[in-house]
Design a protein around this motif. Structure first.
Motif, PDB file in Angstrom:
ATOM      1  N   PRO A  88      18.858  -5.765 -34.422  1.00 43.49           N
ATOM      2  CA  PRO A  88      18.230  -5.932 -35.726  1.00 43.49           C
ATOM      3  C   PRO A  88      17.206  -4.831 -36.047  1.00 43.49           C
ATOM      4  O   PRO A  88      16.970  -4.522 -37.205  1.00 43.49           O
ATOM      5  CB  PRO A  88      17.554  -7.296 -35.662  1.00 43.49           C
ATOM      6  CG  PRO A  88      17.831  -7.872 -34.342  1.00 43.49           C
ATOM      7  CD  PRO A  88      18.628  -6.899 -33.542  1.00 43.49           C
ATOM      8  N   ALA A  89      16.612  -4.225 -35.012  1.00 49.96           N
ATOM      9  CA  ALA A  89      15.629  -3.164 -35.230  1.00 49.96           C
ATOM     10  C   ALA A  89      16.292  -1.793 -35.402  1.00 49.96           C
ATOM     11  O   ALA A  89      15.631  -0.832 -35.762  1.00 49.96           O
ATOM     12  CB  ALA A  89      14.651  -3.116 -34.054  1.00 49.96           C
ATOM     13  N   GLY A  90      17.597  -1.703 -35.092  1.00 49.55           N
ATOM     14  CA  GLY A  90      18.318  -0.455 -35.263  1.00 49.55           C
ATOM     15  C   GLY A  90      17.953   0.632 -34.268  1.00 49.55           C
ATOM     16  O   GLY A  90      18.197   1.807 -34.520  1.00 49.55           O
ATOM     17  N   ARG A  91      17.398   0.264 -33.116  1.00 49.03           N
ATOM     18  CA  ARG A  91      16.998   1.272 -32.125  1.00 49.03           C
ATOM     19  C   ARG A  91      18.016   1.440 -31.002  1.00 49.03           C
ATOM     20  O   ARG A  91      17.910   2.363 -30.211  1.00 49.03           O
ATOM     21  CB  ARG A  91      15.640   0.902 -31.531  1.00 49.03           C
ATOM     22  CG  ARG A  91      14.506   1.012 -32.536  1.00 49.03           C
ATOM     23  CD  ARG A  91      13.170   0.768 -31.881  1.00 49.03           C
ATOM     24  NE  ARG A  91      13.120  -0.556 -31.280  1.00 49.03           N
ATOM     25  CZ  ARG A  91      12.337  -1.546 -31.679  1.00 49.03           C
ATOM     26  NH1 ARG A  91      11.511  -1.352 -32.680  1.00 49.03           N
ATOM     27  NH2 ARG A  91      12.361  -2.713 -31.088  1.00 49.03           N
ATOM     28  N   HIS A  92      18.972   0.537 -30.886  1.00 52.89           N
ATOM     29  CA  HIS A  92      19.963   0.575 -29.803  1.00 52.89           C
ATOM     30  C   HIS A  92      21.358   0.506 -30.410  1.00 52.89           C
ATOM     31  O   HIS A  92      21.561  -0.132 -31.443  1.00 52.89           O
ATOM     32  CB  HIS A  92      19.739  -0.635 -28.871  1.00 52.89           C
ATOM     33  CG  HIS A  92      20.471  -0.537 -27.577  1.00 52.89           C
ATOM     34  ND1 HIS A  92      21.816  -0.793 -27.467  1.00 52.89           N
ATOM     35  CD2 HIS A  92      20.052  -0.198 -26.342  1.00 52.89           C
ATOM     36  CE1 HIS A  92      22.186  -0.638 -26.210  1.00 52.89           C
ATOM     37  NE2 HIS A  92      21.130  -0.263 -25.509  1.00 52.89           N
ATOM     38  N   VAL A  93      22.295   1.140 -29.768  1.00 49.76           N
ATOM     39  CA  VAL A  93      23.688   1.060 -30.210  1.00 49.76           C
ATOM     40  C   VAL A  93      24.102  -0.404 -30.256  1.00 49.76           C
ATOM     41  O   VAL A  93      23.842  -1.159 -29.310  1.00 49.76           O
ATOM     42  CB  VAL A  93      24.607   1.816 -29.217  1.00 49.76           C
ATOM     43  CG1 VAL A  93      26.072   1.572 -29.528  1.00 49.76           C
ATOM     44  CG2 VAL A  93      24.290   3.291 -29.236  1.00 49.76           C
ATOM     45  N   GLY A  94      24.724  -0.817 -31.334  1.00 50.54           N
ATOM     46  CA  GLY A  94      25.194  -2.194 -31.449  1.00 50.54           C
ATOM     47  C   GLY A  94      26.414  -2.424 -30.577  1.00 50.54           C
ATOM     48  O   GLY A  94      27.296  -1.573 -30.486  1.00 50.54           O
ATOM     49  N   GLY A  95      26.448  -3.553 -29.920  1.00 46.46           N
ATOM     50  CA  GLY A  95      27.590  -3.911 -29.080  1.00 46.46           C
ATOM     51  C   GLY A  95      28.369  -5.057 -29.672  1.00 46.46           C
ATOM     52  O   GLY A  95      28.046  -5.555 -30.759  1.00 46.46           O
ATOM     53  N   TRP A  96      29.397  -5.501 -28.953  1.00 46.64           N
ATOM     54  CA  TRP A  96      30.228  -6.604 -29.438  1.00 46.64           C
ATOM     55  C   TRP A  96      31.090  -7.152 -28.309  1.00 46.64           C
ATOM     56  O   TRP A  96      31.265  -6.517 -27.265  1.00 46.64           O
ATOM     57  CB  TRP A  96      31.121  -6.170 -30.599  1.00 46.64           C
ATOM     58  CG  TRP A  96      31.867  -4.869 -30.373  1.00 46.64           C
ATOM     59  CD1 TRP A  96      31.499  -3.648 -30.842  1.00 46.64           C
ATOM     60  CD2 TRP A  96      33.077  -4.666 -29.632  1.00 46.64           C
ATOM     61  NE1 TRP A  96      32.409  -2.697 -30.442  1.00 46.64           N
ATOM     62  CE2 TRP A  96      33.389  -3.296 -29.699  1.00 46.64           C
ATOM     63  CE3 TRP A  96      33.920  -5.511 -28.921  1.00 46.64           C
ATOM     64  CZ2 TRP A  96      34.510  -2.754 -29.072  1.00 46.64           C
ATOM     65  CZ3 TRP A  96      35.035  -4.965 -28.292  1.00 46.64           C
ATOM     66  CH2 TRP A  96      35.331  -3.609 -28.374  1.00 46.64           C
TER      67      TRP A  96
END
Length: 145
Positions: free
Chosen positions: A128-136
């Motif tokens: 949510p903070a946009g500091r880490h690559v999003g995973g799934w």
């Protein structure tokens, strides 16, 4: 015509990687790229951590949710090499996989952290903070992020 050939080649390479059940690893910021479950086995053998990984495995055990602090759905995947990975999926930030059963195939994209039992995959959700690559996680055609 050349564009069509290029598209077909890309599709072919993607299909071959999928059929081989390979895992892709890269270390953010280093440009290091490797492919295969064997590379993930090397990461475990060498005690590497902080690797952004993509792969797939079969659920061999479903564990109780970790409810201390941020809540995590936990289960163990077995890769084609026999290596096991604990998946720690933050269910405060991403939807829980309610239909998950032992024997199911799960694809993942998250961060690998070394441990003595094979490793842990976490960050399997958006940041949510946009500091880490999003995973799934992907299960039965549904992506959870």
């Amino acid at each position: 015509m050349m564009k069509k050939i290029l598209i077909l080649l890309v599709i072919g390479f993607v299909a071959v990687g999928y059929l081989k059940n390979e895992t892709t690893l890269f270390h953010p910021g280093t440009g290091e790229v490797g492919v295969s479950d064997e590379r993930l086995a090397d990461a475990w053998k060498n005690g590497e951590s902080d690797l952004q990984v993509e792969g797939a495995g079969v659920v061999i055990k479903i564990l109780a949710d970790d409810l201390s602090g941020s809540r995590h759905q936990r289960f163990i995947l077995e890769l084609g090499t026999g290596q096991t990975l604990l998946i720690a999926h933050n269910i405060d930030l991403a939807e829980r996989i309610d239909s998950l059963r032992e024997g199911d195939r799960v694809e993942f994209f998250g961060e690998y952290e070394w441990n003595q039992k094979g490793g842990v995959i976490h960050w399997t959700h958006h940041d949510p903070a946009g500091r880490h690559v999003g995973g799934w996680l992907r299960h039965e055609g549904v992506t959870y992020q």
